[in-house]
Design a protein around this motif. Structure first.
Motif, mmCIF file in Angstrom:
data_model
loop_
_atom_site.group_PDB
_atom_site.id
_atom_site.type_symbol
_atom_site.label_atom_id
_atom_site.label_comp_id
_atom_site.label_asym_id
_atom_site.label_seq_id
_atom_site.Cartn_x
_atom_site.Cartn_y
_atom_site.Cartn_z
ATOM 1 N N ILE A 105 0.793 -1.301 -0.174
ATOM 2 C CA ILE A 105 0.064 -0.195 -0.148
ATOM 3 C C ILE A 105 0.759 1.183 -0.293
ATOM 4 O O ILE A 105 0.270 2.315 -0.318
ATOM 5 N N SER A 106 2.205 1.213 0.722
ATOM 6 C CA SER A 106 3.036 2.102 0.445
ATOM 7 C C SER A 106 4.259 1.668 0.539
ATOM 8 O O SER A 106 4.535 0.474 0.732
ATOM 9 N N TYR A 107 5.343 2.623 0.478
ATOM 10 C CA TYR A 107 6.881 2.116 0.749
ATOM 11 C C TYR A 107 7.443 2.327 1.984
ATOM 12 O O TYR A 107 8.821 2.430 2.206
ATOM 13 N N LYS A 108 6.565 2.626 3.024
ATOM 14 C CA LYS A 108 7.150 2.792 4.255
ATOM 15 C C LYS A 108 7.347 1.501 4.781
ATOM 16 O O LYS A 108 6.835 0.336 4.435
ATOM 17 N N LEU A 109 8.310 1.246 5.690
ATOM 18 C CA LEU A 109 9.036 0.167 6.252
ATOM 19 C C LEU A 109 8.457 -0.035 7.410
ATOM 20 O O LEU A 109 9.031 -0.146 8.473
ATOM 21 N N ILE A 110 7.162 -0.614 7.444
ATOM 22 C CA ILE A 110 6.400 -1.103 8.550
ATOM 23 C C ILE A 110 5.292 -2.240 8.179
ATOM 24 O O ILE A 110 4.515 -2.135 7.445
ATOM 25 N N THR A 111 5.833 -3.281 8.818
ATOM 26 C CA THR A 111 5.044 -4.318 8.558
ATOM 27 C C THR A 111 4.779 -5.124 10.059
ATOM 28 O O THR A 111 5.108 -4.815 10.962
ATOM 29 N N GLY A 133 -14.148 -0.989 -0.192
ATOM 30 C CA GLY A 133 -14.079 0.335 0.399
ATOM 31 C C GLY A 133 -12.580 0.670 0.375
ATOM 32 O O GLY A 133 -11.569 0.485 -0.385
ATOM 33 N N THR A 134 -12.267 1.216 1.702
ATOM 34 C CA THR A 134 -10.997 1.922 2.091
ATOM 35 C C THR A 134 -9.918 0.866 2.566
ATOM 36 O O THR A 134 -10.511 0.348 3.649
ATOM 37 N N ALA A 135 -8.836 0.586 2.126
ATOM 38 C CA ALA A 135 -7.940 -0.147 2.608
ATOM 39 C C ALA A 135 -7.076 0.467 3.575
ATOM 40 O O ALA A 135 -6.663 1.587 3.354
ATOM 41 N N VAL A 136 -6.832 -0.035 4.683
ATOM 42 C CA VAL A 136 -5.802 0.356 5.858
ATOM 43 C C VAL A 136 -4.696 -0.369 6.002
ATOM 44 O O VAL A 136 -4.831 -1.700 5.859
ATOM 45 N N VAL A 164 -3.994 4.706 4.110
ATOM 46 C CA VAL A 164 -5.181 4.376 3.631
ATOM 47 C C VAL A 164 -5.115 4.435 2.132
ATOM 48 O O VAL A 164 -4.355 5.224 1.539
ATOM 49 N N ALA A 165 -5.961 3.747 1.517
ATOM 50 C CA ALA A 165 -6.000 3.628 0.172
ATOM 51 C C ALA A 165 -7.259 3.149 -0.723
ATOM 52 O O ALA A 165 -7.907 2.396 0.191
ATOM 53 N N GLU A 166 -7.548 3.441 -1.722
ATOM 54 C CA GLU A 166 -8.636 2.970 -2.399
ATOM 55 C C GLU A 166 -8.253 2.008 -3.650
ATOM 56 O O GLU A 166 -7.970 2.669 -4.649
ATOM 57 N N PRO A 167 -7.865 0.807 -3.430
ATOM 58 C CA PRO A 167 -7.291 -0.074 -4.581
ATOM 59 C C PRO A 167 -8.189 0.010 -5.826
ATOM 60 O O PRO A 167 -7.543 -0.062 -6.882
ATOM 61 N N LYS A 177 -7.175 2.576 -7.763
ATOM 62 C CA LYS A 177 -5.756 2.751 -8.020
ATOM 63 C C LYS A 177 -5.372 4.244 -7.710
ATOM 64 O O LYS A 177 -4.517 4.628 -8.059
ATOM 65 N N SER A 178 -5.719 4.352 -6.263
ATOM 66 C CA SER A 178 -5.478 5.613 -5.396
ATOM 67 C C SER A 178 -4.740 5.147 -4.288
ATOM 68 O O SER A 178 -5.305 4.472 -3.308
ATOM 69 N N PHE A 179 -3.303 5.373 -4.112
ATOM 70 C CA PHE A 179 -2.377 5.100 -3.029
ATOM 71 C C PHE A 179 -1.680 6.208 -2.638
ATOM 72 O O PHE A 179 -0.481 6.430 -3.082
ATOM 73 N N PRO A 180 -2.371 7.112 -2.117
ATOM 74 C CA PRO A 180 -1.813 8.376 -1.753
ATOM 75 C C PRO A 180 -0.573 8.468 -0.654
ATOM 76 O O PRO A 180 0.318 9.375 -0.917
ATOM 77 N N ALA A 181 -0.117 7.654 -0.304
ATOM 78 C CA ALA A 181 0.854 7.349 0.801
ATOM 79 C C ALA A 181 2.204 7.465 -0.199
ATOM 80 O O ALA A 181 3.306 7.419 0.331
ATOM 81 N N VAL A 182 1.988 7.113 -1.381
ATOM 82 C CA VAL A 182 3.127 6.866 -2.341
ATOM 83 C C VAL A 182 3.494 8.364 -2.872
ATOM 84 O O VAL A 182 4.654 8.944 -2.786
ATOM 85 N N PRO A 183 2.834 9.371 -3.463
ATOM 86 C CA PRO A 183 1.562 8.803 -3.940
ATOM 87 C C PRO A 183 1.417 8.094 -5.349
ATOM 88 O O PRO A 183 2.341 8.327 -6.191
ATOM 89 N N TYR A 184 0.415 7.218 -5.491
ATOM 90 C CA TYR A 184 0.225 6.666 -7.155
ATOM 91 C C TYR A 184 -1.211 7.075 -7.185
ATOM 92 O O TYR A 184 -1.831 7.039 -6.253
#
Length: 496
Positions: free
Chosen positions: A85-91, A128-131, A137-140, A143-150
């Protein structure tokens, strides 16, 4: 001018060839030469394992699960890690500080880290909205991934893969519904290169590239060529390039073939996994393994990432072996580590009863740490094949015989085989339903050796079988059909 014009493309070609060859170098420390996939482990647990087990037992590196933020899916199936959902290094394995600490600690004891990276896609459709695991958050579906953003402009138009022989579908449509990034898009390329660069800054040695077959080789080449050199602060030499091994499933008749990728880096040799499983399941006789490797249609050794099973195909029915057939699995792994072919990776799994099962977790869905019994085996849902004595001692065998060739192949015309590795090692297998009792050439100097399958050398004594080699290199080799293990292995470092 004509000569100069000719020289420049030749020079460029030579430089690119050098870069490509460099990306086949795993940057192992000392004589170590086996990677382990610690599937779904937490970063803090991997750091402890590097220091307390992997380095002492001679493992060369760890493939780790995807490191960047993924969607949170009901039940926490293992595959949610492959829905970024993003490239933040947290899993669920930890945050960026945990990851950086793990890489540092593992490098400090000579164990390299290779990250499973997702360059092909972002998450698939989600109601809906993915967390994400980092709170993004994103709306796959949009194709909306604002944390990148894409945005939708960064993806190929949506379509399904219905024809696996159609190059357009394989490389531009959506693999199991995952939103397919356009790696030819400059913004996408910039994000992917920045992501890889960040991991290199933190000290990783390379990458396992997921779903590489679903991206054009020319796009991957551009990305790889523009990624920074490895970080010298972590013990890598100047100008060292990341080791790259790419997931390309090719059974020999694919429209998109492994030969499009093997000059860019190593390629996962899935046919190795299937054929070795077939042999040790008894569906092909072991005598044919004498010509194992390129004669079987496999890639050249230095281009092939080899494995008995991986996190995907261990969950499939068929010929592939997994931990649920332990005797045959250990035999196949011993052959894998003894025969001089490929860049070896062993699997370390968690137990599963269904394909989607989550890794061991607590009531709050936090991944739990492996626990160990008095013999060092895992006990709480983790299988930890890399801690099975028969496997980690074969990692030691592979280290001891590194640089030697195969000689003195012997077989009984069926499922009993043996061979030497120079004057450093000897191994024998019995996959028949009757005993192996033979006097065989071990190629070892005279003396008494500990069989590292049935036990280990400790304080000058052997906890398992011992074998006496005469002045001509011969020894009596015995493996009963009903013995716990169907393998016997000797090497120079196990001489009593």
């Amino acid at each position: 001018m004509a000569k100069l014009a000719l020289f420049i493309p030749l020079l460029t070609a030579c430089l690119m060839a050098t870069v490509a060859r460099a990306q086949h170098n795993p940057h192992w420390w000392g004589n170590r030469n086996t990677i382990v996939h610690l599937f779904e482990w937490k970063w803090s647990d991997i750091a402890n394992e590097c220091e307390n087990f992997l380095a002492p037992q001679g493992y060369a590196g760890v493939q780790v699960s995807p490191v960047n933020e993924n969607i949170i899916s009901a039940g926490r199936p293992w595959w949610e890690r492959y829905q970024p959902i993003s490239y933040k290094l947290i899993t669920r394995s930890g945050n960026e500080l945990d990851f950086a600490s793990m890489v540092r600690r593992c490098n400090d004891v000579g164990v390299r880290i290779y990250v499973d990276v997702l360059l092909n896609h972002m998450s698939g459709d989600f109601e809906g909205t993915a967390v994400g695991t980092g709170g993004s958050v994103a709306e796959p579906s949009k194709k909306s991934f604002p944390a990148v953003p894409y945005t939708a402009a960064d993806f190929h138009p949506s379509c399904d893969i219905t024809d696996w022989n159609d190059r357009f579908q394989v490389q531009q449509c959506e693999l199991v519904g995952l939103k397919d990034l356009d790696q030819g898009n400059n913004w996408v390329r910039t994000q992917l290169i920045a992501f890889l660069d960040h991991l290199i800054q933190l000290g990783v040695a390379g990458f396992r590239v997921d779903a590489a077959k679903h991206m054009a080789a020319s796009d991957l080449k551009f990305i790889y060529d523009n990624v920074r050199d490895l970080n010298t602060d972590h013990g890598f030499p100047n100008n060292a390039r990341a080791f790259i091994f790419q997931e390309v499933i090719d059974h020999g008749h694919e429209t998109v073939s492994r030969e499009e990728y093997n000059q860019l880096g190593a390629v996962t040799e899935f046919r190795f996994s299937e054929e070795i499983g077939k042999a040790f399941r008894g569906h092909n006789t072991l005598k044919w393994l004498q010509s194992w490797g390129t004669a079987w249609g496999f890639l050249p050794s230095e281009q092939a990432l080899t494995f008995v099973d991986n996190h995907d195909n261990q969950r499939d029915s068929g010929e592939v072996l997994n931990y649920k057939s332990p005797k045959q699995y250990k035999m196949a792994t011993a052959f894998h580590l003894a025969y001089p072919y490929g860049i070896s990776r062993v699997m370390s799994s968690f137990g599963f009863d269904d394909r989607d099962q989550a890794p061991p977790q607590d009531a709050s869905e936090n991944i739990i740490s492996p626990q160990f019994d008095v013999e060092g085996a895992c006990t709480n849902g983790w299988i930890c094949e890399h801690r099975w004595r028969q496997i980690y001692n074969m990692v030691g065998f592979k280290n001891a015989v590194r640089g030697t060739g195969l000689s003195n192949w012997w077989d009984n015309g069926d499922n009993q085989v043996a061979f030497c590795r120079g004057s450093k090692g000897f191994i024998a297998f019995n996959n028949n339903n009757y005993d192996l009792n033979e006097t065989l050439q071990t190629c070892l100097p005279a003396g008494t050796y500990c069989d590292v399958i049935s036990g280990a050398k400790l304080n000058g004594a052997c906890a398992g079988k011992s074998v006496t080699v005469d002045g001509n290199g011969y020894a009596h080799i015995s493996i009963g059909a009903n013995e716990f293990d169907g393998v016997l292995a000797l090497h120079a470092d196990a001489k009593l």
